[in-house]
Design an enzyme around this catalytic site. Structure first.
Site, PDB file in Angstrom:
ATOM      1  N   ASP A 150       0.848  -1.190   0.000  1.00  0.00           N
ATOM      2  CA  ASP A 150       0.000   0.000   0.000  1.00  0.00           C
ATOM      3  C   ASP A 150       0.882   1.237   0.000  1.00  0.00           C
ATOM      4  OD1 ASP A 150       0.917   0.269   2.574  1.00  0.00           O
ATOM      5  OD2 ASP A 150      -0.954  -0.285   3.539  1.00  0.00           O
ATOM      6  N   ASP A 209      -8.282  -7.417   1.372  1.00  0.00           N
ATOM      7  CA  ASP A 209      -7.268  -7.670   2.405  1.00  0.00           C
ATOM      8  C   ASP A 209      -7.747  -7.116   3.728  1.00  0.00           C
ATOM      9  OD1 ASP A 209      -5.388  -5.073   3.368  1.00  0.00           O
ATOM     10  OD2 ASP A 209      -6.702  -4.731   1.658  1.00  0.00           O
ATOM     11  N   CYS A 251     -13.689 -28.038   9.261  1.00  0.00           N
ATOM     12  CA  CYS A 251     -12.478 -27.412   8.717  1.00  0.00           C
ATOM     13  C   CYS A 251     -11.394 -28.466   8.515  1.00  0.00           C
ATOM     14  CB  CYS A 251     -11.992 -26.321   9.660  1.00  0.00           C
ATOM     15  SG  CYS A 251     -10.472 -25.502   9.125  1.00  0.00           S
ATOM     16  N   CYS A 263      -8.092 -27.692   8.103  1.00  0.00           N
ATOM     17  CA  CYS A 263      -6.756 -27.167   8.400  1.00  0.00           C
ATOM     18  C   CYS A 263      -6.042 -28.066   9.404  1.00  0.00           C
ATOM     19  CB  CYS A 263      -6.821 -25.729   8.904  1.00  0.00           C
ATOM     20  SG  CYS A 263      -7.261 -25.529  10.646  1.00  0.00           S
ATOM     21  N   CYS A 305      -7.371 -27.889  13.104  1.00  0.00           N
ATOM     22  CA  CYS A 305      -8.606 -28.608  13.408  1.00  0.00           C
ATOM     23  C   CYS A 305      -8.433 -30.119  13.291  1.00  0.00           C
ATOM     24  CB  CYS A 305      -9.723 -28.128  12.485  1.00  0.00           C
ATOM     25  SG  CYS A 305     -10.252 -26.436  12.835  1.00  0.00           S
ATOM     26  N   HIS A 323      -5.368 -21.178  11.631  1.00  0.00           N
ATOM     27  CA  HIS A 323      -6.764 -21.547  11.372  1.00  0.00           C
ATOM     28  C   HIS A 323      -7.523 -20.426  10.682  1.00  0.00           C
ATOM     29  CE1 HIS A 323     -10.855 -22.989  11.883  1.00  0.00           C
ATOM     30  NE2 HIS A 323     -11.133 -21.781  12.342  1.00  0.00           N
TER      31      HIS A 323
END
Length: 375
Positions: free
Chosen positions: A92, A266, A304, A306, A309, A335
């Site tokens: 940015d 974002d 989930c 991931c 999890c 996560h």
């Protein structure tokens, strides 16, 4: 090299699939981009980000300008080498931080004089200085220097601010020139005033940037107003160039943005709330520090995939937070980033199959959102 290819537009909405090609890789859109403010996504190693399938990350011009400084990054060979990330990077302009973090600042047509939030030293950022810094950083996508005006603000304030942002954009583009390998995006401002949004968009489109961001939304206004202004604004942006909504990172705002034709988004929120012990789940937010999870040996989110999890329980992660163990922050961050990255992958699949609204309604029902709420 920078190219955008629109692959498909969903038949019931403005949602669309696209592909952005940069020197450091291809980005499938719509995409959520993790934020690495100070050349790091907090608590995460770059190989972990790759495992999560993060396609592009952000870094912050203001913070890197102040520390470690552009000379250090230049000596390192640019930001990619400095942080050991070989994928695309977006930086940015520093404008938002100048206005949000600096208590003492002076805005002129030339730029902004401000005091560092670190040591109070006097600094100056102008469109040209922002471009110079971002050239040294070597990001794949750069942002024009702009003013993100606060909400609420008067019509006259926003008009003056937005017109100055357009003039600054022209100076950014002139300084940037035909530089290869770094695409410069213009930022549409205009507050909550439709005529000013239209004028800002038209000013920037006339300059022919390779991409366009929508700034100054999700700054405290009601969700209903954000949706209205965003829906209006995207109609004035080219369909053959990427559109980026700055600073949104909750599931509902991502859905609403994509529905209105946004390709990129974002936010620091998923990593910030993770460090405070809040996790996104398919059934809504989970505050892991709560006492009710003390003996809960279920995963944070049973739906989930991931690694967190699959391997850790709510009781264990709660223990880590209560014991001030750093691993708790890391697991929660992994996560939350996985959750949003996977959500965007699922959104892309729903667009491909022309079932975006159906997928959105199903998600909202499970998550506990009222899709018609106004706040």
């Amino acid at each position: 090299m920078f190219q955008f290819k629109k692959i498909k537009e969903e038949k019931n909405t403005k949602a669309r699939l696209g592909e952005i090609t940069t020197d450091h890789g291809v980005i499938e859109t719509p995409i959520f981009m993790p934020v690495g403010t100070k050349a790091t996504v907090k608590t995460m190693k770059v190989d972990e980000l790759k495992d999560l399938k993060a396609q592009i990350i952000l870094a912050n011009t203001y913070h890197l300008f102040l520390r470690p400084g552009t000379e250090i990054i230049k000596e390192a060979g640019g930001l990619h080498r400095f942080m050991n990330w070989d994928g695309p990077i977006l930086t940015d302009s520093g404008g938002f931080q100048v206005f949000s973090l600096s208590k003492i600042r002076k805005i002129t047509e030339e730029g902004v004089e401000f005091r560092s939030h670190i040591d109070g030293s006097k600094k100056f950022l102008s469109p040209e200085k922002s471009m110079e810094i971002q050239h040294i950083l070597g990001s794949d996508i750069m942002m024009c220097f702009d003013e993100c005006a606060p909400y609420p603000s008067s019509y006259d304030y926003i008009k003056n601010s937005s017109e100055r942002t357009s003039r600054w954009a022209k100076r950014c583009k002139d300084y940037h020139g035909d530089r290869e390998g770094q695409a410069l995006f213009g930022i549409v401002q205009g507050g909550m005033y439709k005529d000013l949004r239209k004028q800002s968009a038209e000013d920037l489109v006339a300059m022919d940037f390779p991409g366009y961001a929508v700034g100054g939304l999700s700054v405290g206004e009601p969700l209903s107003l954000m949706k209205e202004i965003l829906d209006y604004t995207t109609d004035f942006l080219p369909k053959d160039k990427p559109r980026y909504l700055m600073g949104v990172g909750t599931p509902d705002y991502l859905f609403e943005a994509v529905e209105r034709g946004i390709d990129m988004a974002d936010c620091v929120l998923p990593t910030r709330i993770a460090r405070n012990g809040t996790l996104f789940t398919s059934r809504g937010r989970l505050v892991i520090k709560n006492a009710k999870y003390k003996r809960d040996f279920n995963p944070p989110d049973s739906e989930c995939s991931c690694e967190v999890c699959q391997n850790y329980s709510r009781a264990y992660i709660r223990h880590l937070f209560n014991a001030d163990e750093i691993l708790g922050l890391r697991l929660a961050t992994i996560h939350n980033l996985h959750f949003l990255i996977q959500l965007m992958e699922d959104i892309r699949a729903s667009i491909r199959e022309d079932r975006f609204l159906e997928f959105k309604d199903d998600f909202y029902q499970k998550y506990g959102y009222n899709k018609d709420r106004e706040d």
